[in-house]
Scaffold this motif. Structure first.
Motif, PDB file in Angstrom:
ATOM      1  N   GLY B  86       0.531  -1.178  -0.195  1.00 49.70           N
ATOM      2  CA  GLY B  86      -0.062   0.303  -0.195  1.00 49.70           C
ATOM      3  C   GLY B  86       0.982   1.208  -0.336  1.00 49.70           C
ATOM      4  N   PHE B  87       0.600   2.513  -0.781  1.00 49.52           N
ATOM      5  CA  PHE B  87       1.307   3.727  -0.784  1.00 49.52           C
ATOM      6  C   PHE B  87       0.670   4.839  -0.656  1.00 49.52           C
ATOM      7  N   VAL B  88       1.664   5.241   0.428  1.00 52.78           N
ATOM      8  CA  VAL B  88       0.690   6.622   0.373  1.00 52.78           C
ATOM      9  C   VAL B  88       2.284   7.569   0.308  1.00 52.78           C
ATOM     10  N   PHE B  89       1.320   8.463  -1.056  1.00 56.83           N
ATOM     11  CA  PHE B  89       2.335   9.614  -1.320  1.00 56.83           C
ATOM     12  C   PHE B  89       2.071  11.166  -0.527  1.00 56.83           C
ATOM     13  N   GLN B  90       3.354  11.815  -0.648  1.00 59.05           N
ATOM     14  CA  GLN B  90       3.195  13.091  -0.012  1.00 59.05           C
ATOM     15  C   GLN B  90       2.383  13.965  -0.654  1.00 59.05           C
ATOM     16  N   ASP B  91       2.541  14.366  -1.796  1.00 60.82           N
ATOM     17  CA  ASP B  91       0.994  14.719  -2.669  1.00 60.82           C
ATOM     18  C   ASP B  91      -0.026  14.037  -2.725  1.00 60.82           C
ATOM     19  N   PHE B  92      -0.658  13.186  -1.558  1.00 64.11           N
ATOM     20  CA  PHE B  92      -1.842  12.729  -1.822  1.00 64.11           C
ATOM     21  C   PHE B  92      -1.909  11.957  -3.272  1.00 64.11           C
ATOM     22  N   MET B  93      -1.965  12.151  -4.136  1.00 68.17           N
ATOM     23  CA  MET B  93      -1.953  11.593  -5.335  1.00 68.17           C
ATOM     24  C   MET B  93      -3.843  10.591  -5.881  1.00 68.17           C
ATOM     25  N   LEU B  94      -4.880  11.645  -4.958  1.00 67.96           N
ATOM     26  CA  LEU B  94      -6.026  11.241  -5.719  1.00 67.96           C
ATOM     27  C   LEU B  94      -5.998  11.337  -6.736  1.00 67.96           C
ATOM     28  N   LEU B  95      -7.284  10.201  -7.180  1.00 68.94           N
ATOM     29  CA  LEU B  95      -7.676  10.616  -8.808  1.00 68.94           C
ATOM     30  C   LEU B  95      -8.731  12.033  -8.926  1.00 68.94           C
ATOM     31  N   ASP B  96      -8.750  12.981  -9.418  1.00 68.24           N
ATOM     32  CA  ASP B  96      -9.067  13.788  -9.098  1.00 68.24           C
ATOM     33  C   ASP B  96     -10.845  13.887  -9.407  1.00 68.24           C
ATOM     34  N   GLY B  97     -11.422  13.051 -10.743  1.00 68.14           N
ATOM     35  CA  GLY B  97     -12.390  12.546 -11.615  1.00 68.14           C
ATOM     36  C   GLY B  97     -13.757  12.331 -10.142  1.00 68.14           C
ATOM     37  N   LEU B  98     -12.865  11.024  -9.157  1.00 66.52           N
ATOM     38  CA  LEU B  98     -13.377   9.897  -8.352  1.00 66.52           C
ATOM     39  C   LEU B  98     -13.522  11.074  -7.270  1.00 66.52           C
ATOM     40  N   THR B  99     -14.682   9.877  -6.663  1.00 68.65           N
ATOM     41  CA  THR B  99     -15.415  10.756  -5.417  1.00 68.65           C
ATOM     42  C   THR B  99     -14.218   9.941  -4.179  1.00 68.65           C
ATOM     43  N   VAL B 100     -14.093  10.209  -3.432  1.00 63.74           N
ATOM     44  CA  VAL B 100     -13.297   9.547  -2.100  1.00 63.74           C
ATOM     45  C   VAL B 100     -13.744   8.122  -1.725  1.00 63.74           C
ATOM     46  N   ARG B 101     -14.648   7.356  -2.023  1.00 64.33           N
ATOM     47  CA  ARG B 101     -14.875   5.915  -2.241  1.00 64.33           C
ATOM     48  C   ARG B 101     -14.697   5.471  -3.434  1.00 64.33           C
ATOM     49  N   GLU B 102     -14.444   6.301  -4.053  1.00 65.44           N
ATOM     50  CA  GLU B 102     -14.266   5.760  -5.442  1.00 65.44           C
ATOM     51  C   GLU B 102     -12.628   5.565  -5.920  1.00 65.44           C
ATOM     52  N   ASN B 103     -11.943   6.752  -4.820  1.00 62.46           N
ATOM     53  CA  ASN B 103     -10.657   6.328  -5.129  1.00 62.46           C
ATOM     54  C   ASN B 103     -10.744   5.820  -4.245  1.00 62.46           C
ATOM     55  N   VAL B 104     -10.947   5.335  -2.892  1.00 65.68           N
ATOM     56  CA  VAL B 104     -10.362   4.578  -1.519  1.00 65.68           C
ATOM     57  C   VAL B 104     -10.274   2.808  -2.757  1.00 65.68           C
ATOM     58  N   LEU B 105     -11.577   3.150  -3.755  1.00 64.13           N
ATOM     59  CA  LEU B 105     -12.445   1.210  -3.705  1.00 64.13           C
ATOM     60  C   LEU B 105     -10.603   1.407  -5.829  1.00 64.13           C
ATOM     61  N   VAL B 106      -9.876   2.176  -5.989  1.00 60.32           N
ATOM     62  CA  VAL B 106      -9.339   2.047  -7.404  1.00 60.32           C
ATOM     63  C   VAL B 106      -8.344   0.628  -7.616  1.00 60.32           C
ATOM     64  N   PRO B 107      -7.374   0.412  -6.127  1.00 61.90           N
ATOM     65  CA  PRO B 107      -6.823  -0.658  -6.049  1.00 61.90           C
ATOM     66  C   PRO B 107      -7.599  -1.886  -6.384  1.00 61.90           C
ATOM     67  N   ARG B 108      -8.762  -1.968  -5.842  1.00 62.26           N
ATOM     68  CA  ARG B 108      -9.721  -3.312  -6.352  1.00 62.26           C
ATOM     69  C   ARG B 108     -10.410  -3.136  -7.575  1.00 62.26           C
ATOM     70  N   ILE B 109     -10.404  -1.781  -7.768  1.00 60.05           N
ATOM     71  CA  ILE B 109     -11.416  -1.978  -9.094  1.00 60.05           C
ATOM     72  C   ILE B 109     -10.465  -2.248 -10.605  1.00 60.05           C
ATOM     73  N   ILE B 110      -9.198  -1.744 -10.666  1.00 63.59           N
ATOM     74  CA  ILE B 110      -8.077  -2.997 -10.861  1.00 63.59           C
ATOM     75  C   ILE B 110      -7.389  -4.078 -10.392  1.00 63.59           C
ATOM     76  N   ARG B 111      -8.433  -4.646 -10.204  1.00 67.69           N
ATOM     77  CA  ARG B 111      -7.954  -6.345  -9.697  1.00 67.69           C
ATOM     78  C   ARG B 111      -8.951  -6.465 -10.255  1.00 67.69           C
ATOM     79  N   ASP B 112     -10.271  -5.581 -10.484  1.00 68.46           N
ATOM     80  CA  ASP B 112     -11.933  -6.104 -10.796  1.00 68.46           C
ATOM     81  C   ASP B 112     -12.431  -6.798  -9.841  1.00 68.46           C
ATOM     82  N   LYS B 113     -12.168  -6.643  -8.538  1.00 65.60           N
ATOM     83  CA  LYS B 113     -12.325  -7.139  -7.166  1.00 65.60           C
ATOM     84  C   LYS B 113     -13.474  -6.103  -6.011  1.00 65.60           C
ATOM     85  N   VAL B 114     -14.430  -5.571  -7.075  1.00 61.83           N
ATOM     86  CA  VAL B 114     -15.234  -4.016  -6.232  1.00 61.83           C
ATOM     87  C   VAL B 114     -16.505  -5.413  -6.160  1.00 61.83           C
ATOM     88  N   ASP B 115     -16.574  -6.322  -4.746  1.00 54.12           N
ATOM     89  CA  ASP B 115     -17.463  -6.689  -4.809  1.00 54.12           C
ATOM     90  C   ASP B 115     -18.271  -5.858  -3.129  1.00 54.12           C
TER      91      ASP B 115
END
Lengths: 699, 248
Positions: B86-115
């Motif tokens: 898991g990685f936390v960057f100094q400048d957050f690197m959240l994706l601007d176009g996604l909500t906070v929930r979606e941002n949190v879920l991104v690693p799961r979306i990449i794995r196609d495991k959003v259950d």
């Protein structure tokens, strides 16, 4: 449950602004390229601009420049798009997305954006040409030659450009995805591209190099031909390379040092200069492309005043309203018939003057070509000249010239320009009917502008005239007549006179002045094919007597002041249209590039402006920094591009005959005014751009 | 759980090579909270980037959860980043176009495991870090501290073996920094997370069990937290850093 596809779509929506900028850049490039190639390959244009002619070469050269500009612009746009995209891709990669996972979405997006923008650009290119062309016909001039016909094979250029755009974007995407350092990808957007800092000598040396390159490139073909008696290959154009090196150095100096030396306040431009320096590579590239396009635009627009001013001055200075000439075997209007026709229009003619002339063969050294190389060879029948007797010249002009027997003079303009048309090494003249000859030698120029020109007249003594004309058949004899209108002239009469005159000539006179009857006979006698009988020669037809090529090249074309004044635009309509069009395209492209560059500077340096604001910089200070950067982006290309083209035109004018004559000076003065007008347009767009930059930075 | 042996990394600039890591050796145990400190240019971030598989290293080995990270192909490295790190960057690197929930879920979306389980975990992480109320907001609409806590939640969504943080408080004020460090503590305490953090902030480092001091690309000292107050550990840290600077 969100999928990867949905995630990509959401991110694309968030990046809409960046995508729109990319879309816009590609759209504009494709629109300009399509419009230009549609024009370039239009049968209408190809028919008018002679193959191998200067106009066609200029057109192609500027097309190549515009193409180069659009390619660089598109590459820049895709680079810009990916700088923003990289942060997003880098984050996804950092979070564990593999290349294989990201690649389909990325390629789908770039291909979609490139495809849509390219198709829209191509589709808009044709209406753009149509609007511009018909706007020109509606508001400026219309002629029978200006029926717009398009050859849709020109789409091949757009298609190639589209492939290039897509390939370039895919390559950038591929490179982005295949970088091993994810941190670099994430920070791509904020990556600086500083240029090496050269000394302050860089700019002045660049200017010197540009001058040197221009003179070297321009003079080299002549020197080459003299040294090697051969025509140079296109490779010799590489000698213009110092121009581009110099241009690069000037732009580098602009970005790194600027041109103002602030001895008292050296820190005044420190911030703006640093911002430009740290995006130096992109900025220098943009400035070069803008400069090249502005130069292309200036080069194209100069064609119009240079042609127009000399024409206007020449027509205005004519001592007679009408001048026409014809062969004696033709049944052509005489003084009485003309007077009768004029009276139908309520006009009368005066000062009708007439003189016989002869068309004789002459010997000379001629250039014989063998592939690229050539050599000079003496030929007894090198070509034909039209010869007046001294008394005939007096009868026409009222000027007395003493011509000694055995001598010949050439009638030229007062400033003796375009003397390269004339043959000064004639040793004998030949009666083409009897093949009798008289020895002659060149005795200098006699000035009379009205009789000068590429198919102008030579002068011999009355005795020689008498001797050589003995036994000459009517087809080698001619009459030249001048007359004035008593009072105001009428365009309708002039039209009537011109068309009556044209229809009076037989088919044996339906050829251009470049078709030399003596050369034809010599070629026939030598068993060779005369070039005038090949497809190289532009055919003229009485049916198209109002066409520009007929009026420009017909060997018996009369000079009619009112017709030439009124029909100037019509005669040159296609030329004017084409060059005006090129100028508009190049100007548009340069303006868009400069605007995009300024907006990129704003976007990339927003954080610097925010920091400066936090450090207490006043809005006035920040505005000055914005103006300083935008000013360099607009001002320097305008100055360099326009200045270089002006210099090149002066060089061309000087190269013609080694001097600048009144018409050329007047033309250059008009060009200068046009440049000021163009600079004003750039000024307006600069002001608009600065306002947009203020708004983007909330200043 | 994480073993680093003789790690070397240098950067090329033109024909010149600049060594940054000159043989780093260290190990991290499960559920440890470790900080790496050192002056600028000591190689802290490079070390972190090598562990995260963001940049390739030249020599040595990194073993994570029994798997050696050398010689893995790009896809395998991506899998490691997604599933084990898991990685936390100094400048957050959240994706601007996604909500906070979606941002949190991104690693799961990449794995196609959003259950449903992923959504539940996202919700619980957001609650744990006190950002549940921001779930439907976009990154631009929340504070810096909240953004960083969202990034921490994102880094933990896939239950990684280790959470790597690069200057997580570097862009935050002291109050927000405190909330982020508390988030790390909660993650360790309640989720059993192992945390490896690079920081300049001695206060943030004083929350750790162990602080590794890096200088000139080598580990020059390691400070273990004893039965001492946080302030005392911070003072000891500052002294060690001062000594390190003076011996340079």
């Amino acid at each position: 449950m969100m999928t990867m596809k949905q995630l990509e779509r959401k991110l694309q929506r968030a990046d809409q602004k960046q995508a729109l900028l990319y879309l816009f850049c590609n759209f504009v490039s494709l629109l300009l390229i399509t419009a230009y190639s549609a024009m370039m390959f239009s049968p209408t244009v190809l028919l008018i601009l002679p193959q191998g002619g200067d106009s066609r070469k200029q057109l192609t050269a500027i097309f190549v420049l515009a193409l180069f500009g659009c390619v660089v612009f598109t590459v820049y746009a895709s680079g810009l798009f990916f700088r923003r995209k990289a942060a997003q891709l880098g984050t996804l990669m950092a979070l564990g997305a593999s290349r294989a996972r990201l690649a389909p979405g990325v390629f789908r997006e770039v291909l979609l954006l490139s495809g849509i923008s390219s198709l829209l650009g191509i589709a808009a290119g044709f209406p753009f040409v149509f609007l511009l062309w018909n706007g020109f016909r509606l508001f400026i001039v219309d002629s029978q030659e200006m029926q717009l016909r398009l050859d849709y094979r020109c789409l091949a250029v757009s298609a190639v450009f589209f492939v290039l755009v897509a390939a370039c974007c895919c390559l950038t995407a591929y490179r982005c995805l295949h970088r091993t350092n994810i941190i670099d990808i994430i920070h791509e957007e904020h990556k600086n591209e500083p240029v090496k800092t050269p000394g302050r000598w860089c700019g002045p040396a660049g200017i010197a190099l540009m001058f040197f390159g221009a003179v070297l490139g321009y003079q080299a073909p002549g020197v080459y031909m003299q040294l090697f008696s051969a025509y140079p290959t296109a490779l010799l154009n590489l000698l213009y390379a110092p121009v581009f090196v110099g241009l690069y150095m000037i732009m580098l100096h602009t970005v790194v040092h600027g041109w103002r030396t602030r001895r008292k306040k050296p820190c005044r431009s420190l911030i703006a200069r640093s911002m430009m320096k740290f995006q130096g590579r992109q900025t220098v590239n943009n400035l070069i492309v803008s400069t090249v396009l502005i130069a292309g635009s200036a080069f194209a627009i100069f064609y119009l005043p240079m042609l127009g001013v000399s024409q206007i001055l020449e027509v205005r200075a004519r001592p007679f309203d009408y001048c026409y000439h014809y062969r004696m075997d033709q049944d052509i209007l005489g003084q009485d018939e003309i007077a009768a026709k004029a009276s139908q229009y309520g006009l009368s003619i005066k000062e009708f003057r007439s003189s016989p002339y002869l068309t004789l063969g002459h010997d000379s050294l001629v250039t014989v070509e063998e592939g690229r190389s050539f050599h000079l060879e003496h030929k007894d029948l090198a070509g034909s000249v039209k010869v007046l007797s001294a008394s005939g010249f007096h009868a026409l002009t009222g000027k007395s010239v003493t011509v000694r027997p055995g001598a010949y003079h050439i009638i030229s303009t007062a400033d003796e320009t375009e003397t390269y048309f004339y043959v000064t090494d004639i040793t004998f003249l030949t009666n083409m009917a009897t093949r009798g000859t008289i020895p002659v030698s060149f005795a200098g120029y006699v000035h009379y502008d009205f009789l000068a020109g590429p198919s102008g007249y030579y002068l011999i003594s009355d005795a020689d005239y008498e001797a050589i004309s003995r036994g000459l058949t009517p087809d080698w004899r001619g009459t030249i007549s001048f007359f004035k209108m008593d009072g105001a002239d009428s365009y309708a009469f002039a039209q009537d006179f011109f068309h009556t005159l044209t229809t009076s000539f037989g088919p044996e006179c339906e050829y251009g002045y470049y078709y030399d009857r003596v050369q034809k006979i010599a070629a026939d006698e030598a068993g060779e094919r005369y070039w005038g009988d090949t497809d190289q020669m532009t055919r003229l037809s009485y049916d198209n007597a109002d066409a520009s090529d007929f009026r420009l090249y017909w060997t018996y074309m009369p000079k009619i002041r009112i017709l030439d004044q009124n029909d100037f635009l019509k005669t040159f309509a296609v030329y004017l249209m084409m060059f005006l069009f090129i100028s508009i395209i190049c100007t548009l492209a340069a303006l868009i590039i400069s605007y995009t560059r300024c907006m990129t500077i704003t976007l990339n340096n927003r954080y610097v402006f925010d920091d400066l604001r936090r450090l207490g910089a006043s809005p006035a200070f920040l505005r000055r920094e914005v103006r300083s950067q935008a000013g360099s982006v607009f001002r320097i290309p305008v100055l360099v591009g326009m200045g270089a083209m002006y210099f090149l035109y002066v060089l061309i004018m000087l190269g013609n005959d080694g001097k600048l004559v009144l018409s050329e000076l007047a033309g250059l003065a008009v060009c200068l005014c046009i440049l000021l007008g163009m600079a004003a347009i750039y000024g307006v767009v600069y002001c608009y751009t600065v306002r947009r930059m203020y708004r983007a930075l909330s200043l | 759980m994480l073993y680093i042996k003789n790690l070397h990394k240098s950067y090329q600039s033109g024909s010149k090579s600049y060594p940054v890591l000159k043989g780093v050796n260290l190990s991290v145990s499960s559920q440890e909270f470790i900080a790496v400190m050192g002056p600028s240019g000591s190689g802290k971030s490079t070390l972190l980037n090598c562990i995260s598989c963001y940049i390739p290293f030249d020599e040595g080995s990194i073993t994570l959860g029994g798997q050696t990270l050398k010689n893995l192909d790009a896809d395998a490295l991506a899998r490691v980043r997604n599933e084990q790190l898991g990685f936390v960057f100094q400048d957050f690197m959240l994706l601007d176009g996604l909500t906070v929930r979606e941002n949190v879920l991104v690693p799961r979306i990449i794995r196609d495991k959003v259950d449903a389980e992923a959504n539940e975990r996202a919700d619980s992480l957001m609650s744990l870090f006190g950002i549940a109320h921001t779930a439907d907001k976009y990154p631009a609409e929340i504070s810096g501290g909240e953004r960083q806590r969202a990034a921490v939640a994102r880094s933990l969504i896939n239950k990684p073996l280790i959470l790597l943080a690069d200057e997580p408080t570097g862009n935050l004020d002291s109050k927000s920094s405190r909330t982020v460090i508390e988030a790390f503590e909660n993650a360790r305490r309640q989720l059993g997370a192992t945390i490896f953090m690079v920081t300049h902030d001695s206060c943030a480092a004083s929350f750790c069990d162990r602080v590794i001091l890096l200088q000139d690309g080598l580990v020059c000292d390691t400070l273990q937290k004893q039965n001492e107050s946080q302030q005392a550990f911070q003072d000891r840290l500052l002294t060690a850093i001062k000594t390190m600077s003076s011996t340079k």
